[in-house]
Design a protein around this motif. Structure first.
Motif, PDB file in Angstrom:
ATOM      1  N   LEU A 198       0.804  -1.218   0.000  1.00  0.00           N
ATOM      2  CA  LEU A 198       0.000   0.000   0.000  1.00  0.00           C
ATOM      3  C   LEU A 198       0.842   1.276   0.000  1.00  0.00           C
ATOM      4  O   LEU A 198       0.302   2.379  -0.091  1.00  0.00           O
ATOM      5  CB  LEU A 198      -0.925   0.007   1.226  1.00  0.00           C
ATOM      6  N   ARG A 218       2.111   8.890  -7.891  1.00  0.00           N
ATOM      7  CA  ARG A 218       1.718   8.338  -6.583  1.00  0.00           C
ATOM      8  C   ARG A 218       0.250   8.613  -6.290  1.00  0.00           C
ATOM      9  O   ARG A 218      -0.448   7.773  -5.728  1.00  0.00           O
ATOM     10  CB  ARG A 218       2.613   8.928  -5.496  1.00  0.00           C
ATOM     11  N   LYS A 219      -0.235   9.780  -6.695  1.00  0.00           N
ATOM     12  CA  LYS A 219      -1.649  10.098  -6.487  1.00  0.00           C
ATOM     13  C   LYS A 219      -2.536   9.176  -7.317  1.00  0.00           C
ATOM     14  O   LYS A 219      -3.593   8.731  -6.851  1.00  0.00           O
ATOM     15  CB  LYS A 219      -1.926  11.557  -6.854  1.00  0.00           C
ATOM     16  N   ARG A 252      -2.790   5.878  -5.577  1.00  0.00           N
ATOM     17  CA  ARG A 252      -3.735   5.905  -4.454  1.00  0.00           C
ATOM     18  C   ARG A 252      -5.172   5.731  -4.942  1.00  0.00           C
ATOM     19  O   ARG A 252      -6.010   5.170  -4.236  1.00  0.00           O
ATOM     20  CB  ARG A 252      -3.599   7.224  -3.690  1.00  0.00           C
ATOM     21  N   ARG A 253      -5.459   6.212  -6.125  1.00  0.00           N
ATOM     22  CA  ARG A 253      -6.803   6.044  -6.685  1.00  0.00           C
ATOM     23  C   ARG A 253      -7.088   4.572  -6.998  1.00  0.00           C
ATOM     24  O   ARG A 253      -8.185   4.083  -6.758  1.00  0.00           O
ATOM     25  CB  ARG A 253      -6.931   6.878  -7.964  1.00  0.00           C
ATOM     26  N   GLN A 288      -6.743   0.528  -3.136  1.00  0.00           N
ATOM     27  CA  GLN A 288      -7.523   0.848  -1.949  1.00  0.00           C
ATOM     28  C   GLN A 288      -7.397  -0.270  -0.910  1.00  0.00           C
ATOM     29  O   GLN A 288      -6.839  -1.333  -1.186  1.00  0.00           O
ATOM     30  CB  GLN A 288      -8.991   1.055  -2.326  1.00  0.00           C
ATOM     31  N   PRO A 310     -13.158  10.096  -0.943  1.00  0.00           N
ATOM     32  CA  PRO A 310     -12.374   9.821  -2.152  1.00  0.00           C
ATOM     33  C   PRO A 310     -12.943  10.490  -3.391  1.00  0.00           C
ATOM     34  O   PRO A 310     -12.184  10.880  -4.296  1.00  0.00           O
ATOM     35  CB  PRO A 310     -12.423   8.285  -2.267  1.00  0.00           C
ATOM     36  N   TYR A 334     -10.811  13.028  -5.998  1.00  0.00           N
ATOM     37  CA  TYR A 334     -10.455  12.597  -7.347  1.00  0.00           C
ATOM     38  C   TYR A 334     -11.480  12.927  -8.433  1.00  0.00           C
ATOM     39  O   TYR A 334     -11.156  12.863  -9.611  1.00  0.00           O
ATOM     40  CB  TYR A 334     -10.205  11.083  -7.366  1.00  0.00           C
TER      41      TYR A 334
END
Length: 269
Positions: free
Chosen positions: A60, A85-86, A89-90, A93, A116, A120
């Motif tokens: 993670l 990296r963003k 993260r999407r 999970q 979330p 996003y």
């Protein structure tokens, strides 16, 4: 297609430094390698202390390993820039074991699941409400539940809310870290059935971390077993686990109780 690759990951926890010297380190993971394909659930089994949850944190991006790489969607998650990296993260999970501590008790369900989406997606208020209502209905709750707060739900219902939040962005991979182990048997079966259905509908991939071989068998396509920080068994066909002679795997198999008490055998101490 390969979605995740863990390549020779080694990690240890050490004592605080004293006079510039690092203390003795306790190895937790040792040259761990595994992979997950798109649309596949890998069940990661092992007893307490085997290193399963630490590996989950490494995957993670929460615990940087001392050696090895984690490749997600063909990118090393510990070598990528902030923009990449963003995006990770999407698409990556998690649902943790404790459904209560995983959410803010002061936030409404609408805000919990909406977090979330706020980060996003560009949605109007009405669009987001509609999306949250649909997510709640997907996990077996009602759209009207979005106005409620965590204390108004049972543990199983809260875990459904956590799952709704995890699927809100339609991620590629969800790490399920002992996510059904704190639930009663009936609720556990319901959540496993829900996860199976969501996997089918959205083409999700799962890393299902658990010590419960029956739960792992019910949800997983493939199985891996860890013991003392090492992968001691990989089974592309989950039926093959029953033929293993490795002591750690045999202990897991022997820990499963028969369905009816009269068929259970208690070993002498």
């Amino acid at each position: 297609m390969r979605l995740l690759q863990v390549q020779e990951v080694t990690h240890a926890y050490g004592k605080d430094r004293l006079f510039g010297r690092s203390g003795r380190q306790t190895p937790v993971l040792s040259n761990v390698s595994l992979s997950i394909d798109e649309g596949v659930c890998l069940g990661l089994l092992g007893s307490s202390g085997a290193g399963k949850s630490t590996l989950g944190k490494v995957i993670l991006g929460l615990e940087k390993p001392q050696r090895g790489r984690v490749i997600f969607q063909r990118q090393d998650i510990y070598a990528m820039n902030a923009v990449a990296r963003k995006q990770v993260r999407r698409n990556l999970q998690v649902v943790f074991q404790d459904s209560y501590s995983s959410i803010n008790p002061r936030m409404s369900v609408e805000r919990i699941i909406g977090e979330p989406l706020d980060n996003y997606e560009s949605m109007s208020v009405n669009e987001q409400k509609r999306a949250i209502g649909e997510l709640l209905e997907m996990v077996g709750l009602k759209a009207a539940d979005m106005t409620k707060y965590p204390h108004q739900f049972s543990g199983g219902q809260l875990q459904r809310i956590n799952i709704a939040r995890a699927i809100a962005l339609k991620p590629k991979l969800i790490v399920l870290d002992e996510s059904v182990s704190s639930l009663d048997m009936v609720t556990q079966a319901q959540i496993l059935a829900l996860l199976n259905e969501l996997k089918r509908v959205f083409g999700l991939s799962y890393l299902f971390i658990t010590h419960d071989i029956k739960a792992a068998y019910a949800l997983s396509d493939r199985l891996a077993v860890m013991d003392m920080g090492v992968v001691v068994g990989m089974f592309e066909d989950k039926e093959q686990i029953f033929a293993s002679t490795h002591p750690a795997i045999m202990n897991l198999l022997q820990s499963v109780l028969a369905e009816h008490p009269r068929n259970r055998q208690i070993k002498p101490v």
